[in-house]
Design a protein around this motif. Structure first.
Motif, short mmCIF file in Angstrom:
data_model
loop_
_atom_site.label_atom_id
_atom_site.label_comp_id
_atom_site.label_asym_id
_atom_site.label_seq_id
_atom_site.Cartn_x
_atom_site.Cartn_y
_atom_site.Cartn_z
N ASN A 99 0.87 -1.23 0.13
CA ASN A 99 -0.10 0.10 0.05
C ASN A 99 0.89 1.39 -0.03
OD1 ASN A 99 -1.65 2.16 0.67
ND2 ASN A 99 -3.16 0.92 1.84
N ILE A 100 1.02 2.03 -0.98
CA ILE A 100 1.88 2.91 -1.09
C ILE A 100 1.60 4.07 -0.19
CG2 ILE A 100 0.33 4.40 -2.76
CD1 ILE A 100 4.13 4.03 -3.23
N ALA A 101 0.33 4.23 0.50
CA ALA A 101 -0.08 5.13 1.39
C ALA A 101 0.96 5.00 2.88
CB ALA A 101 -1.46 5.11 1.74
N HIS A 102 1.28 3.50 2.94
CA HIS A 102 2.11 3.43 4.08
C HIS A 102 3.68 3.53 3.64
CE1 HIS A 102 -1.27 0.46 5.68
NE2 HIS A 102 -1.38 2.07 5.72
N VAL A 103 4.17 4.15 2.56
CA VAL A 103 5.44 4.25 2.26
C VAL A 103 5.66 5.81 2.48
CG1 VAL A 103 7.09 4.51 0.39
CG2 VAL A 103 5.55 2.67 0.53
N PRO A 104 6.72 5.94 3.24
CA PRO A 104 7.05 7.42 3.94
C PRO A 104 7.96 8.16 2.59
CG PRO A 104 8.57 5.79 5.04
CD PRO A 104 7.59 5.18 4.24
N PHE A 105 7.52 9.32 2.12
CA PHE A 105 8.24 9.94 1.20
C PHE A 105 8.71 11.15 1.99
CE2 PHE A 105 5.61 7.57 -1.70
CZ PHE A 105 6.15 7.71 -2.87
N ILE A 106 10.22 11.44 1.48
CA ILE A 106 10.94 12.45 2.02
C ILE A 106 10.51 13.62 1.28
CG2 ILE A 106 13.03 10.89 2.48
CD1 ILE A 106 14.35 12.27 0.18
N THR A 107 10.98 14.88 1.88
CA THR A 107 10.62 16.17 1.32
C THR A 107 10.90 16.36 -0.03
OG1 THR A 107 10.91 17.05 3.64
CG2 THR A 107 10.85 18.80 1.85
N GLY A 108 9.83 16.67 -0.88
CA GLY A 108 10.23 16.95 -2.10
C GLY A 108 10.18 15.85 -3.21
N ALA A 109 9.88 14.64 -2.68
CA ALA A 109 9.87 13.40 -3.44
C ALA A 109 8.49 13.19 -4.04
CB ALA A 109 10.46 12.24 -2.78
N THR A 110 8.59 12.78 -5.34
CA THR A 110 7.14 12.60 -5.95
C THR A 110 7.09 11.12 -6.18
OG1 THR A 110 7.97 13.01 -8.00
CG2 THR A 110 6.92 14.82 -6.83
N HIS A 111 8.28 10.33 -6.22
CA HIS A 111 8.58 8.96 -6.75
C HIS A 111 9.52 8.19 -6.08
CE1 HIS A 111 6.48 11.01 -10.47
NE2 HIS A 111 6.28 9.74 -10.80
N ILE A 112 9.36 6.91 -5.62
CA ILE A 112 10.24 5.92 -5.11
C ILE A 112 10.83 5.07 -6.04
CG2 ILE A 112 8.57 4.79 -3.79
CD1 ILE A 112 10.70 4.50 -1.80
N ALA A 113 11.90 4.83 -6.26
CA ALA A 113 12.40 3.63 -7.16
C ALA A 113 12.82 2.47 -6.18
CB ALA A 113 13.56 4.05 -7.92
N LEU A 114 12.26 1.35 -6.51
CA LEU A 114 12.89 0.05 -5.63
C LEU A 114 13.77 -0.82 -6.56
CD1 LEU A 114 9.36 -0.63 -4.29
CD2 LEU A 114 11.16 0.87 -3.18
N GLN A 115 14.94 -1.23 -6.31
CA GLN A 115 15.98 -1.99 -7.17
C GLN A 115 16.19 -3.14 -6.27
OE1 GLN A 115 17.92 -1.40 -10.39
NE2 GLN A 115 17.41 -3.59 -9.45
N PHE A 116 15.82 -4.19 -6.70
CA PHE A 116 16.02 -5.55 -6.02
C PHE A 116 17.26 -6.31 -6.79
CE2 PHE A 116 15.06 -10.08 -5.75
CZ PHE A 116 15.62 -10.21 -4.39
N GLY A 117 17.74 -7.15 -6.24
CA GLY A 117 19.01 -7.89 -6.63
C GLY A 117 19.48 -8.85 -5.64
N ILE A 118 20.14 -9.84 -6.42
CA ILE A 118 20.80 -11.24 -5.74
C ILE A 118 22.34 -10.68 -5.88
CG2 ILE A 118 21.07 -13.67 -5.47
CD1 ILE A 118 18.41 -12.77 -4.81
N LEU A 119 22.84 -10.55 -4.58
CA LEU A 119 24.39 -10.42 -4.72
C LEU A 119 24.86 -11.92 -4.43
CD1 LEU A 119 26.99 -8.86 -5.04
CD2 LEU A 119 26.77 -8.08 -2.61
N ASP A 120 25.54 -12.52 -5.50
CA ASP A 120 26.28 -13.72 -5.22
C ASP A 120 27.81 -13.27 -4.98
OD1 ASP A 120 27.02 -16.20 -5.30
OD2 ASP A 120 26.82 -16.47 -7.60
N PHE A 121 28.17 -13.39 -3.65
CA PHE A 121 29.54 -12.87 -3.34
C PHE A 121 30.09 -13.75 -2.56
CE2 PHE A 121 32.57 -10.48 -1.05
CZ PHE A 121 32.88 -9.18 -1.57
#
Length: 250
Positions: free
Chosen positions: A154-176
């Motif tokens: 639910n995007i309503a539960h995502v806190p947005f910092i001052t000035g932000a209109t969008h949030i980018a989510l980047q997921f990945g698997i780090l094989d280290f």
């Protein structure tokens, strides 16, 4: 070590006193007093110093390789004390190596323990922007398909910092591989969400699958953006970029 007082802080060595900055504050201390290089290398009394130096160097190499592997999550952004906080993590992981003698303890040995994996999983990479707080939802990690699911979003539960209109989510698997320091990062397509996003579930699957180089970590990165005239601009505030390890493959 003493703090400097005065209108103009000094930098340099004057009268046997070193004047310099430490964490942004002017300080002073008596010059000299360092160890002699030859003594460190040869004296029996310096054995503990040699052991500590060897292990510190090892942790530093792991630190650099690990930070570089995570770099795509924070491109063009600098975190305060990121290196030093990671050094604390790797030093503590090295201490969990009970198989090696002091001076030869290694991070990867510590990560072979349950306690080591817990340290890595619980470590806070970005105190000013914690993805687990930005995304305060239940999630499930399906390791056979390398898919992270957030079934009740639910995007309503995502806190947005001052000035932000969008949030980018980047997921990945780090094989280290923490022994050889070989690594590969397998990223899912980034997901950019506006404040009015109406979806109720999210799923992330990397485009490529890990080949088993080493320990596999499910990493989530978040970044905030501001839209101006139809163009998205990244916000590089300290609370605008976050990284977290959500899961570790057993």
């Amino acid at each position: 070590m003493a703090k400097q007082k005065g209108i103009i802080p000094l930098v340099g060595t004057i009268g046997g006193i070193n004047f310099y900055y430490l964490n942004g504050k002017p300080v002073a201390r008596v010059a000299g007093g360092g160890f002699n290089g030859t003594a460190i290398k040869t004296k029996a009394s310096m054995r503990r110093v040699r052991e500590n130096g060897s292990e510190f160097g090892h942790c530093s190499r792991v630190n650099k390789a690990y930070r570089m592997a995570l770099r795509p999550f924070y491109t063009q952004h600098k975190f305060t004390f990121f290196h030093s906080r990671l050094m604390t993590l790797f030093t503590n992981l090295k201490k969990l190596d009970t198989d090696s003698v002091r001076g030869a303890r290694q991070v990867f040995k510590g990560l072979e323990t349950d306690a080591g994996k817990r340290l890595l999983l619980d470590f806070t990479y970005t105190p000013d922007c914690k993805p687990e707080l930005v995304l305060p939802f239940n999630y499930s990690m399906d390791w056979p398909t390398y898919t992270l699911n957030i079934p009740e979003f639910n995007i309503a539960h995502v806190p947005f910092i001052t000035g932000a209109t969008h949030i980018a989510l980047q997921f990945g698997i780090l094989d280290f591989n923490f022994e050889t320091l070989d690594s590969a990062l397998h990223l899912a397509a980034p997901l950019v969400l506006a404040k009015d996003f109406s979806g109720t579930s999210l799923g992330f699957t990397p485009v490529t699958a890990p080949t088993g180089l080493g320990l596999q970590l499910a990493v989530m990165g978040v970044r905030y953006y501001q839209e101006v005239d139809g163009v998205l601009y990244v916000l590089n505030a300290k609370e605008g970029v976050g990284i977290s390890v959500f899961s570790i493959k057993n």
